[in-house]
Enzyme design. Structure first.
Site, PDB file in Angstrom:
ATOM      1  N   ASN A 139     -12.747  11.178 -26.670  1.00  0.00           N
ATOM      2  CA  ASN A 139     -13.236  12.522 -26.356  1.00  0.00           C
ATOM      3  C   ASN A 139     -12.529  13.607 -27.161  1.00  0.00           C
ATOM      4  O   ASN A 139     -13.020  14.732 -27.236  1.00  0.00           O
ATOM      5  CB  ASN A 139     -13.160  12.780 -24.852  1.00  0.00           C
ATOM      6  CG  ASN A 139     -14.236  11.993 -24.117  1.00  0.00           C
ATOM      7  OD1 ASN A 139     -15.198  11.524 -24.735  1.00  0.00           O
ATOM      8  ND2 ASN A 139     -14.083  11.825 -22.807  1.00  0.00           N
ATOM      9  N   CYS A 168     -29.404  11.538 -20.013  1.00  0.00           N
ATOM     10  CA  CYS A 168     -28.423  11.553 -18.921  1.00  0.00           C
ATOM     11  C   CYS A 168     -28.273  10.175 -18.311  1.00  0.00           C
ATOM     12  O   CYS A 168     -29.262   9.582 -17.921  1.00  0.00           O
ATOM     13  CB  CYS A 168     -28.888  12.489 -17.811  1.00  0.00           C
ATOM     14  SG  CYS A 168     -28.904  14.201 -18.281  1.00  0.00           S
ATOM     15  N   ILE A 201     -25.688  22.538 -20.056  1.00  0.00           N
ATOM     16  CA  ILE A 201     -24.756  23.189 -20.991  1.00  0.00           C
ATOM     17  C   ILE A 201     -24.874  24.713 -20.893  1.00  0.00           C
ATOM     18  O   ILE A 201     -24.620  25.432 -21.847  1.00  0.00           O
ATOM     19  CB  ILE A 201     -24.941  22.687 -22.448  1.00  0.00           C
ATOM     20  CG1 ILE A 201     -26.362  22.942 -22.965  1.00  0.00           C
ATOM     21  CG2 ILE A 201     -24.581  21.236 -22.605  1.00  0.00           C
ATOM     22  CD1 ILE A 201     -26.455  22.861 -24.496  1.00  0.00           C
ATOM     23  N   ARG A 221     -19.819   2.379 -27.455  1.00  0.00           N
ATOM     24  CA  ARG A 221     -19.742   3.807 -27.779  1.00  0.00           C
ATOM     25  C   ARG A 221     -18.309   4.310 -27.687  1.00  0.00           C
ATOM     26  O   ARG A 221     -17.933   5.238 -28.408  1.00  0.00           O
ATOM     27  CB  ARG A 221     -20.588   4.626 -26.791  1.00  0.00           C
ATOM     28  CG  ARG A 221     -22.054   4.708 -27.127  1.00  0.00           C
ATOM     29  CD  ARG A 221     -22.745   5.705 -26.197  1.00  0.00           C
ATOM     30  NE  ARG A 221     -21.902   6.874 -25.989  1.00  0.00           N
ATOM     31  CZ  ARG A 221     -21.618   7.416 -24.811  1.00  0.00           C
ATOM     32  NH1 ARG A 221     -22.130   6.937 -23.707  1.00  0.00           N
ATOM     33  NH2 ARG A 221     -20.834   8.469 -24.712  1.00  0.00           N
TER      34      ARG A 221
HETATM   35  N1  EPU Z   1     -21.216  21.804 -16.113  1.00  0.00           N
HETATM   36  C1  EPU Z   1     -22.134  22.802 -15.858  1.00  0.00           C
HETATM   37  N2  EPU Z   1     -22.518  23.585 -16.907  1.00  0.00           N
HETATM   38  C2  EPU Z   1     -22.048  23.414 -18.173  1.00  0.00           C
HETATM   39  C3  EPU Z   1     -21.123  22.387 -18.422  1.00  0.00           C
HETATM   40  C4  EPU Z   1     -20.728  21.583 -17.368  1.00  0.00           C
HETATM   41  O1  EPU Z   1     -22.571  22.991 -14.735  1.00  0.00           O
HETATM   42  O2  EPU Z   1     -22.443  24.164 -19.067  1.00  0.00           O
HETATM   43  C5  EPU Z   1     -20.760  20.947 -15.016  1.00  0.00           C
HETATM   44  C6  EPU Z   1     -21.187  19.502 -15.183  1.00  0.00           C
HETATM   45  O3  EPU Z   1     -22.479  19.261 -14.688  1.00  0.00           O
HETATM   46  C7  EPU Z   1     -20.107  18.777 -14.419  1.00  0.00           C
HETATM   47  C8  EPU Z   1     -18.854  19.656 -14.630  1.00  0.00           C
HETATM   48  O4  EPU Z   1     -19.348  20.918 -15.040  1.00  0.00           O
HETATM   49  O5  EPU Z   1     -20.434  18.741 -13.053  1.00  0.00           O
HETATM   50  C9  EPU Z   1     -17.863  19.155 -15.652  1.00  0.00           C
HETATM   51  O6  EPU Z   1     -18.521  18.852 -16.873  1.00  0.00           O
HETATM   52  P1  EPU Z   1     -17.794  18.989 -18.290  1.00  0.00           P
HETATM   53  O7  EPU Z   1     -18.474  20.047 -19.047  1.00  0.00           O
HETATM   54  O8  EPU Z   1     -16.318  19.091 -18.097  1.00  0.00           O
HETATM   55  O9  EPU Z   1     -18.135  17.584 -18.943  1.00  0.00           O
HETATM   56  P2  EPU Z   1     -18.409  17.290 -20.457  1.00  0.00           P
HETATM   57  O10 EPU Z   1     -17.572  18.180 -21.293  1.00  0.00           O
HETATM   58  O11 EPU Z   1     -19.860  17.244 -20.738  1.00  0.00           O
HETATM   59  C10 EPU Z   1     -16.444  15.622 -20.771  1.00  0.00           C
HETATM   60  C11 EPU Z   1     -16.313  14.190 -21.199  1.00  0.00           C
HETATM   61  C12 EPU Z   1     -16.836  13.276 -20.106  1.00  0.00           C
HETATM   62  C13 EPU Z   1     -16.089  13.576 -18.805  1.00  0.00           C
HETATM   63  C14 EPU Z   1     -16.149  15.060 -18.459  1.00  0.00           C
HETATM   64  C15 EPU Z   1     -15.290  15.424 -17.267  1.00  0.00           C
HETATM   65  C16 EPU Z   1     -16.535  14.380 -23.574  1.00  0.00           C
HETATM   66  C17 EPU Z   1     -17.331  14.097 -24.789  1.00  0.00           C
HETATM   67  N3  EPU Z   1     -17.055  13.988 -22.416  1.00  0.00           N
HETATM   68  O12 EPU Z   1     -17.846  15.821 -20.585  1.00  0.00           O
HETATM   69  O13 EPU Z   1     -16.545  11.958 -20.541  1.00  0.00           O
HETATM   70  O14 EPU Z   1     -16.637  12.830 -17.748  1.00  0.00           O
HETATM   71  O15 EPU Z   1     -15.712  15.836 -19.578  1.00  0.00           O
HETATM   72  O16 EPU Z   1     -13.961  15.123 -17.496  1.00  0.00           O
HETATM   73  O17 EPU Z   1     -15.425  14.890 -23.664  1.00  0.00           O
HETATM   74  C18 EPU Z   1     -16.845   9.684 -20.802  1.00  0.00           C
HETATM   75  O18 EPU Z   1     -15.955   9.701 -21.678  1.00  0.00           O
HETATM   76  O19 EPU Z   1     -17.314   8.603 -20.343  1.00  0.00           O
HETATM   77  C19 EPU Z   1     -17.377  10.934 -20.298  1.00  0.00           C
HETATM   78  C20 EPU Z   1     -18.504  11.005 -19.642  1.00  0.00           C
END
Ligand code: EPU
Length: 428
Positions: A23, A117, A124, A397
């Site tokens: 990540n 998903c 986002i 992945r």
């Molecule tokens: N969220 C929103 N709006 C946004 C962004 C996020 O509502 O614009 C919500 C999401 O729905 C979720 C929460 O905020 O409920 C946290 O999401 P976050 O944005 O932190 O997740 P992410 O950045 O998309 C990264 C990791 C994930 C990991 C999460 C949480 C990467 C590429 N992915 O995802 O990793 O689960 O943070 O720690 O860094 C994995 O490696 O298997 C994986 C899924």
């Protein structure tokens, strides 16, 4: 179709070296788009998500070459395109970092929304809110997110929810904007800090990463340098859980013990033995494990990306364990696969109640997503008899050489093509 065939019941014993953090890598590599010079990135994990993001950079016009199996040299000086192709962005979720990076470099980005998903909706909206605060107009038309700014201006951005992706993306867009951007309620995950350190090594001015207020003073240009990606917290945690699950004795090397504190604490609470050294952690077990409750939280809490693995472990620990998933809406889909091993788990929304059974039994199962795949592997290592795990593309992945690393620890695991005629019992 490829599958893992695993004969359960073997103790994992020995040493395993953890790869660079997925990540972090999937954010640091697109962040190179912001740099007009050569970026040398070391400790790059050899995983499919990295292959895809490297292909996207090449498509955009970057010169990318491996100087050894885990070191990349990226030169984005001549990149002129700000439009990423659907065929590639659809293959990974972290393709959303292209929006922040391209916007930061060209004031313009055209990127299809990230791939499908696996565990619920992954919005986002907070990324977009951040780009808009910096002065960009963001629209969605004919399957492409288009972000455009005449000029990016620093802003104060408060994150309604702690989001790793939005924090990093806003950082990327702000790094060359005019003035000092402040992100409040920022995510504190180790890979957020890693991306900030990478940007600083390339000439940026980012302060406070790792706390909930990050300040990014825009600089005109980033000019290149060398950076080493941190070890993968989640891969390390997966091996720590696997060691405890098999009553093994494993030295997990190339880790940052501070990043592992929530996992270390949980395993100790469960009666595993965990010893910390400078850059390694040994996990072993003397008695039976005890049930435990787990609640996933943003860092430094217990990571959601280790939730499926700890559920696999607790499914064979006598007693009732309660797991609360507080990051994702729908991250228990894999539980139906764990039930094939005989696990007794009831899910109600974001809560799973596990009635630990004496013994899991091998079964054919699917990796429904990346960490779900790791959960199946852990269940298979504990189970009596043979397990076949399908849909390995998810595991590939994000885990480098998982089966080789496990085999060197004594696991009986092979990757097979389903068309191969051998009897399962002969190959494991
Ligand atoms: N969220 C929103 N709006 C946004 C962004 C996020 O509502 O614009 C919500 C999401 O729905 C979720 C929460 O905020 O409920 C946290 O999401 P976050 O944005 O932190 O997740 P992410 O950045 O998309 C990264 C990791 C994930 C990991 C999460 C949480 C990467 C590429 N992915 O995802 O990793 O689960 O943070 O720690 O860094 C994995 O490696 O298997 C994986 C899924």
């Amino acid at each position: 179709m490829e599958k893992f065939v695993i004969m359960g019941g073997k103790r994992l014993v020995g040493e395993v070296t953890i790869s660079g953090a997925k990540n972090a890598a999937v954010a640091v590599i697109p962040a190179a788009l912001l740099v007009e010079g050569v970026c040398r990135i070391e400790n790059v994990p050899s995983i499919k998500d990295v292959d895809v993001i490297v292909d996207i950079l090449k498509y955009l016009g970057a010169k990318v070459k491996y100087t050894d199996s885990h070191s990349l040299e990226i030169n984005c000086e001549r990149v002129r395109s700000f439009s990423a192709p659907y065929e590639l962005t659809d293959r990974m979720r972290a393709s959303y970092y292209l929006i922040g990076a391209l916007l930061g470099r060209f004031n313009h980005a055209e990127v299809p929304p990230p791939g499908g998903c696996n565990f619920g909706c992954r919005p986002i909206d907070m990324h977009i809110k951040g780009f808009e605060a910096l002065g960009a107009k963001v629209s969605f038309d004919r399957g492409v997110i288009e972000a455009h700014a005449t000029k990016l201006q620093a802003a104060q951005v408060f994150m309604d929810i702690v989001s790793v992706g939005a924090t990093i993306n806003i950082m990327l867009a702000a790094v060359r904007a005019e003035g000092t951007t402040v992100i409040e309620n920022a995510a504190k995950e180790p890979h957020v800090v890693d991306v900030a350190n990478f940007l600083n090594a390339m000439g940026a001015d980012v302060k406070g990463a790792g706390t909930d207020i990050i300040k990014i003073r825009g600089v005109g240009k980033l000019s290149g340098g060398t950076y080493t990606i941190i070890p993968d917290q989640i891969e390390a945690g997966t091996f720590m859980i696997a060691a405890a699950a098999t009553a093994g004795d494993v030295l997990v090397k190339n880790v940052i013990p501070k990043h592992m504190e929530s996992i270390t604490a949980k395993l100790i609470e469960m009666n595993a033995r965990v010893e910390e050294f400078d850059d390694s952690i040994r996990v072993s077990r003397e008695g039976e494990l005890q049930k435990a409750n787990v609640k996933t939280l943003p860092y430094p809490g217990f990571p959601t990306d280790l939730q499926p693995q700890i559920v696999a472990l607790l499914s064979a620990v006598p007693g009732t364990s309660v797991i609360t998933e507080s990051v994702w809406d729908n991250r228990f889909q894999y539980v139906s696969e764990l039930r094939r091993f005989g696990a007794q788990i009831n899910v109600d929304g974001r809560v799973a109640v596990i009635e630990g059974v004496e013994q899991l039994t091998g079964a054919p199962v699917r990796a429904t997503d990346l960490r779900a795949g790791a959960s199946m592997v852990i269940a298979a290592l504990m189970a009596q008899g043979v397990t076949e795990i399908y849909d390995l593309r998810h595991i590939d992945r994000g885990y480098e050489d998982l089966e080789d690393k496990l085999r060197r620890l004594g696991a009986q695991i092979v990757r097979k093509n389903d068309d191969t005629a051998d009897m399962v019992g002969e190959v494991v």
